[in-house]
Design an enzyme around this catalytic site. Structure first.
Site, PDB file in Angstrom:
ATOM      1  N   SER A  22       0.826  -1.217   0.000  1.00 36.97           N
ATOM      2  CA  SER A  22       0.000   0.000   0.000  1.00 36.97           C
ATOM      3  C   SER A  22       0.857   1.263   0.000  1.00 36.97           C
ATOM      4  CB  SER A  22      -0.918   0.009   1.226  1.00 36.97           C
ATOM      5  OG  SER A  22      -0.161   0.014   2.423  1.00 36.97           O
ATOM      6  N   HIS A 155     -39.400  23.753 -11.237  1.00 35.17           N
ATOM      7  CA  HIS A 155     -39.482  22.914 -12.446  1.00 35.17           C
ATOM      8  C   HIS A 155     -38.765  23.552 -13.632  1.00 35.17           C
ATOM      9  CE1 HIS A 155     -42.572  20.608 -10.284  1.00 35.17           C
ATOM     10  NE2 HIS A 155     -43.094  21.783  -9.978  1.00 35.17           N
ATOM     11  N   SER A 276     -13.211  26.274 -27.832  1.00 40.65           N
ATOM     12  CA  SER A 276     -13.407  25.086 -28.656  1.00 40.65           C
ATOM     13  C   SER A 276     -12.277  24.974 -29.664  1.00 40.65           C
ATOM     14  CB  SER A 276     -14.747  25.171 -29.394  1.00 40.65           C
ATOM     15  OG  SER A 276     -14.810  24.215 -30.443  1.00 40.65           O
ATOM     16  N   LYS A 282     -16.858  29.901 -29.293  1.00 36.99           N
ATOM     17  CA  LYS A 282     -17.273  29.243 -28.055  1.00 36.99           C
ATOM     18  C   LYS A 282     -16.524  29.758 -26.831  1.00 36.99           C
ATOM     19  CE  LYS A 282     -19.787  26.391 -27.507  1.00 36.99           C
ATOM     20  NZ  LYS A 282     -19.564  24.939 -27.593  1.00 36.99           N
ATOM     21  N   GLU A 289     -18.646  22.544 -15.283  1.00 41.00           N
ATOM     22  CA  GLU A 289     -18.989  21.206 -15.776  1.00 41.00           C
ATOM     23  C   GLU A 289     -18.133  20.134 -15.116  1.00 41.00           C
ATOM     24  OE1 GLU A 289     -20.482  22.643 -20.213  1.00 41.00           O
ATOM     25  OE2 GLU A 289     -18.554  21.606 -20.000  1.00 41.00           O
ATOM     26  N   TYR A 316      -9.686  -6.200  12.829  1.00 36.84           N
ATOM     27  CA  TYR A 316      -9.110  -5.734  11.565  1.00 36.84           C
ATOM     28  C   TYR A 316      -9.144  -6.831  10.509  1.00 36.84           C
ATOM     29  CZ  TYR A 316      -5.896  -3.692   8.183  1.00 36.84           C
ATOM     30  OH  TYR A 316      -5.349  -3.192   7.036  1.00 36.84           O
TER      31      TYR A 316
END
Length: 461
Positions: A22, A155, A276, A282, A289, A316
């Site tokens: 790990s 809505h 873009s 654009k 996003e 554990y």
């Protein structure tokens, strides 16, 4: 030879070495692991479990290793499995046989539980600071737009007029609850498990309270089995993180909509937008996003951790090694999103005139027209029906409510008077809702003042 290799007559298979190790991800716990070991060694010396001279050698050696790691002078080895055994191996190479005494009266089980708690405490503090900064950005922006009227939606249809300040303060409240959840999570994380051993404590007369004080914990775990085998505090953080991301994602969705040509409520700063490769016109809201997209990662971290823990018997189990990658990813994702989200909001331009234009159309003042009649002793359901018929008439006539003549209004109810035009103006609609938590400028100013007190109080904690 492995530090646990006495029982084994054969080397670990190379495939198992890679699968089992790990160190690739838990090496980020090096500072917590070393500071925990420093406190443990000091306690062993204080209690006479090892000599004070031996404890001093261990402490000095550990502190030198910490300095060397932070200077980039230490290479961790996969065959040493994890951060604990890497540190112990390096220590023993440097200070000799006394290094092998460090692990007296403890197990890797309580050691890793300690490290994760120490690490998470620090990260919660940092994320809390990032959230506080975002809240301050929202308060400052709300202060500037107490009178900026905009449409409120249900809505995704125009519903009633509000202000941008009121809208922003809704997110302030969401993030306040996130802050409270982090504070609660911190309190449950701030419990020291060292001394639990592998599962049953230790026969040595250790001083857990001393170690607790050395490491700045509020309390010690009350049960050795529980101390090493639960990660509910990590699950709780991932749940709190998922809620933070959910709130950021909802806000991001609105930023995306508001910055579109269809809305044009805001214009994002060039520094927080992208273009873009093919369409030169654009200007994309990629930051918002990505925040929206990364929300799913934290949801996945939460579900992965819950699933890893759900069937484990005490104490554990190796499955619990899976807790760290999920927790680390949730921490990293939340921090990255908060770091970029606040300046995106801080630098965006608000197009106040377009927001105000958005209030026109959609009969956004219809409820106020119904309230006007209800205030004149018309039962609200009847007032609702009258205004509903008015709206239908307007749609057929191509008019808005405020464009109707008094004669047209009185055809639907004789109770309409000349003052109705003022009552259903967007600004008056907002001002009339002067109740605690409402969108009226006076109410929002009071909410902003309370918000600043909240932020100040949290900083003082």
């Amino acid at each position: 030879m492995k530090l646990w290799g006495g029982r084994f007559a054969k080397k670990t298979d190379k495939l198992v070495e890679d699968f089992h190790s790990s160190i690739s991800f838990d090496q980020r716990l090096y500072k917590q692991d070393i500071m925990g070991s420093v406190a443990h060694a000091a306690m062993l010396g204080k209690q006479g479990i090892i000599s004070q001279e031996e404890a001093d050698v261990l402490v000095a050696g550990l502190k030198t290793i910490l300095q060397d790691i932070e200077a980039g002078q230490v290479h961790f080895e996969v065959d040493a499995e994890d951060i604990h055994m890497n540190v112990e191996k390096i220590l023993t190479e440097r200070v000799g046989e006394v290094g092998k005494k460090l692990h007296t009266a403890r197990s890797r089980n309580d050691q890793i539980a300690l490290d994760v708690r120490m690490y998470l405490k620090e990260e919660i503090k940092e994320i809390t600071g990032l959230l506080l900064h975002l809240q301050e950005v929202l308060l400052d922006l709300a202060d500037q737009h107490v009178h900026t009227v905009m449409p409120g939606y249900t809505h995704l249809q125009k519903a009633q007029p509000i202000t941008l300040a009121h809208h922003l303060m809704a997110y302030f409240q969401m993030f306040s609850r996130d802050m409270d959840r982090l504070h609660d999570c911190y309190r449950r994380t701030d419990v020291m498990p060292l001394g639990s051993g592998a599962l049953a404590g230790t026969t040595f007369q250790i001083d857990r309270e001393f170690v607790k004080e050395q490491l700045g914990f509020a309390a010690i775990t009350a049960n050795s089995l529980d101390g090493v085998s639960d990660r509910d505090f990590a699950v709780e953080f991932c749940a709190a993180g998922a809620l933070i991301m959910m709130h950021l994602s909802r806000f991001s969705e609105e930023v995306i909509l508001w910055s579109s040509h269809e809305f044009r409520f805001i214009t994002l700063d060039d520094g927080f937008s992208t273009g873009s490769s093919i369409m030169p016109q654009k200007k994309n809201p990629d930051v918002a996003e990505l925040v929206r997209g990364k929300t799913g990662r934290v949801y996945g971290d939460l579900m992965g951790l819950l699933t890893a823990l759900k069937g484990l018997p005490l104490a554990y189990n190796k499955d619990m090694q899976e807790d760290k990658e999920a927790l680390f990813d949730a921490i990293d994702t939340v921090k990255k999103c908060l770091l970029v989200f606040a300046p995106m909001i801080e630098t965006m331009k608000v197009n106040e005139k377009i927001m105000r234009q958005g209030v026109t159309g959609g009969f956004i003042n219809a409820t106020d027209a119904a309230d006007y009649l209800a205030a004149r002793n018309v039962p609200f359901r009847q007032a609702h029906e009258i205004v509903g018929r008015l709206v239908l008439y307007c749609e057929q006539a191509g008019k808005s409510l405020e464009e109707l003549s008094m004669e047209e209004l009185k055809d639907f109810s004789p109770l309409f008077g000349e003052d109705v035009y003022e009552k259903i103006s967007p600004e008056k609609c907002v001002e009339a809702r002067n109740v605690p938590g409402g969108p009226a400028p006076a109410a929002v100013k009071a909410a902003i003042s309370k918000g600043r007190l909240y932020v100040h109080a949290f900083k003082e904690r």
